[in-house]
Write a protein that holds these residues in place. Sequence first.
Motif, short mmCIF file in Angstrom:
data_model
loop_
_atom_site.label_atom_id
_atom_site.label_comp_id
_atom_site.label_asym_id
_atom_site.label_seq_id
_atom_site.Cartn_x
_atom_site.Cartn_y
_atom_site.Cartn_z
N GLU A 262 0.82 -1.21 0.00
CA GLU A 262 0.00 0.00 0.00
C GLU A 262 0.86 1.27 0.00
N PRO A 263 0.37 2.35 -0.61
CA PRO A 263 1.12 3.61 -0.60
C PRO A 263 1.45 4.11 0.80
N GLU A 264 0.57 3.80 1.76
CA GLU A 264 0.82 4.24 3.14
C GLU A 264 2.02 3.53 3.75
N VAL A 265 2.27 2.29 3.34
CA VAL A 265 3.46 1.57 3.80
C VAL A 265 4.71 2.24 3.23
N LEU A 266 4.65 2.59 1.95
CA LEU A 266 5.79 3.27 1.32
C LEU A 266 6.03 4.63 1.98
N ASP A 267 4.95 5.31 2.37
CA ASP A 267 5.10 6.62 3.02
C ASP A 267 5.82 6.47 4.36
N LEU A 268 5.47 5.45 5.13
CA LEU A 268 6.17 5.20 6.40
C LEU A 268 7.64 4.90 6.15
N VAL B 9 2.80 14.27 4.64
CA VAL B 9 1.88 13.13 4.54
C VAL B 9 1.29 13.06 3.14
N LEU B 10 1.26 11.88 2.54
CA LEU B 10 0.74 11.74 1.18
C LEU B 10 -0.77 11.99 1.15
N PRO B 11 -1.34 12.34 -0.02
CA PRO B 11 -2.79 12.60 -0.10
C PRO B 11 -3.60 11.33 0.14
N ASP B 12 -4.79 11.52 0.69
CA ASP B 12 -5.63 10.40 1.12
C ASP B 12 -6.35 9.79 -0.08
N ARG B 13 -5.92 8.61 -0.50
CA ARG B 13 -6.53 7.96 -1.67
C ARG B 13 -7.96 7.51 -1.37
N ILE B 14 -8.27 7.22 -0.11
CA ILE B 14 -9.63 6.78 0.22
C ILE B 14 -10.58 7.97 0.17
N GLU B 15 -10.14 9.12 0.66
CA GLU B 15 -10.96 10.33 0.54
C GLU B 15 -11.16 10.67 -0.93
N ALA B 16 -10.09 10.60 -1.71
CA ALA B 16 -10.20 10.90 -3.14
C ALA B 16 -11.17 9.95 -3.83
N GLY B 17 -11.05 8.65 -3.55
CA GLY B 17 -11.95 7.68 -4.16
C GLY B 17 -13.39 7.89 -3.74
N THR B 18 -13.59 8.30 -2.50
CA THR B 18 -14.95 8.56 -2.00
C THR B 18 -15.60 9.70 -2.76
N TYR B 19 -14.90 10.83 -2.91
CA TYR B 19 -15.47 11.97 -3.63
C TYR B 19 -15.60 11.67 -5.12
N ALA B 20 -14.72 10.84 -5.66
CA ALA B 20 -14.85 10.44 -7.05
C ALA B 20 -16.16 9.69 -7.27
#
Length: 431
Positions: A199-205, A239-250
Amino acid sequence: MDRIRIVGGNPLNGVIPISGAKNAALPLMIASLLTDRTVTLENLPRLADVSLLVRILSNHGVDYSIDGRRQGEEQDAGQTVHMTAREIVDTVAPYELVSRMRASFWVVAPLLARCGEARVSLPGGCAIGTRPVDLLLMALERLGASIEIDAGYVVAKAHKGLRGAEVTFPKVTVGGTHVALMAAALAQGTTVLHNAAREPEVLDLADLLVKMGARIRGAGQSVIEIDGVARLNGAKHRVLPDRIEAGTYAMAAAMTGGDVMLQGAKAEHLKAALDALEQSGATVDASEEGLRIRRNGSPIRPVDISTAPFPGFPTDLQAQFMALMTRAKGVSRITETIFENRFMHVQELARFGAQIRLEGDSAIVEGRPVLKGAPVMATDLRASVSLVIAALAAEGESMVQRVYHLDRGFEALERKLSRCGADVTRISSGD
């Protein structure tokens, strides 16, 4: 208890800035325990879970400060937080704090790595399945920790320090990968993680840990190698942008038939979800600015999806996509493979007139031309926002109860939607 009132029928049109990712922010904050130097996180979202984790980290001795807003700064700009754990004053994470948020259990890794011991309550959080911590504890045991369960607490000890080892996860686990990365960063020798989460969040950590002086190779792939170091330094990280928030609004834009620019969203973080959206009839355009999502007049087509670890379709977008499919022209099948109890939103979507039946780990959704506004109740973080999406497209008024779930993971939800034409109002418990 706050409620959100929504009068549906308005397409979403405009720009929605995407906040920093909650699922990245939490492990990044916990990583501040690994060093006595200052860790600065930019673009940290203003969320209930972030505030709670600040309290939990403070209990261990983390001092923090939050920068004020700057001249000309956007209202939705993330906050900058400085965290310094000069001394760990307490290696116990109590039940009354950990029980409120599962991710806080991950403090076990830096406490153990830095102090040689930790006593952490077994976790709580959203009721969407058992989500056991056995894989996290297995990783720590492989690194040389002794683990005992005592009166609902995990007691972990490694007084001679953690040691590098081969760790093979029997199934992909984001939490297990986070914990193993933090623990291995200060372990003696080399650790190799097999079947690690991508996941991108793992890469961010991993990116933050490298900035702090960790030696990590392969983050974002299924095999990660970590050479332990004696100590870590401070660092600054966005902090990287929230892909879940983005997907939700999409999905909200696609469902209401709107045209929305998701500012800052990254297409590479959402490929499976964006593919499904395009199959459903939405138009997706990626640019340096973000993602533009449009559906102007075309019908919503049924799409079958199955959740999977990254780069597959995210389980955290399953409920939102189901809401979209309730208006599809045909029948779709949504299969949940990650959590065994993540269909609690089905009975609430039915209140809008949605036709959904469950078959084992799948939901069969028969699309309807019209949804009707209704009073509904949120059951967990992602389910709650699926009800908001349905309400935006339903005829008439809806009232979403228990919106504290939303406050855990969506920053400025009402303001972002209202600026794009939605009729959304928060009603506080005192009103």
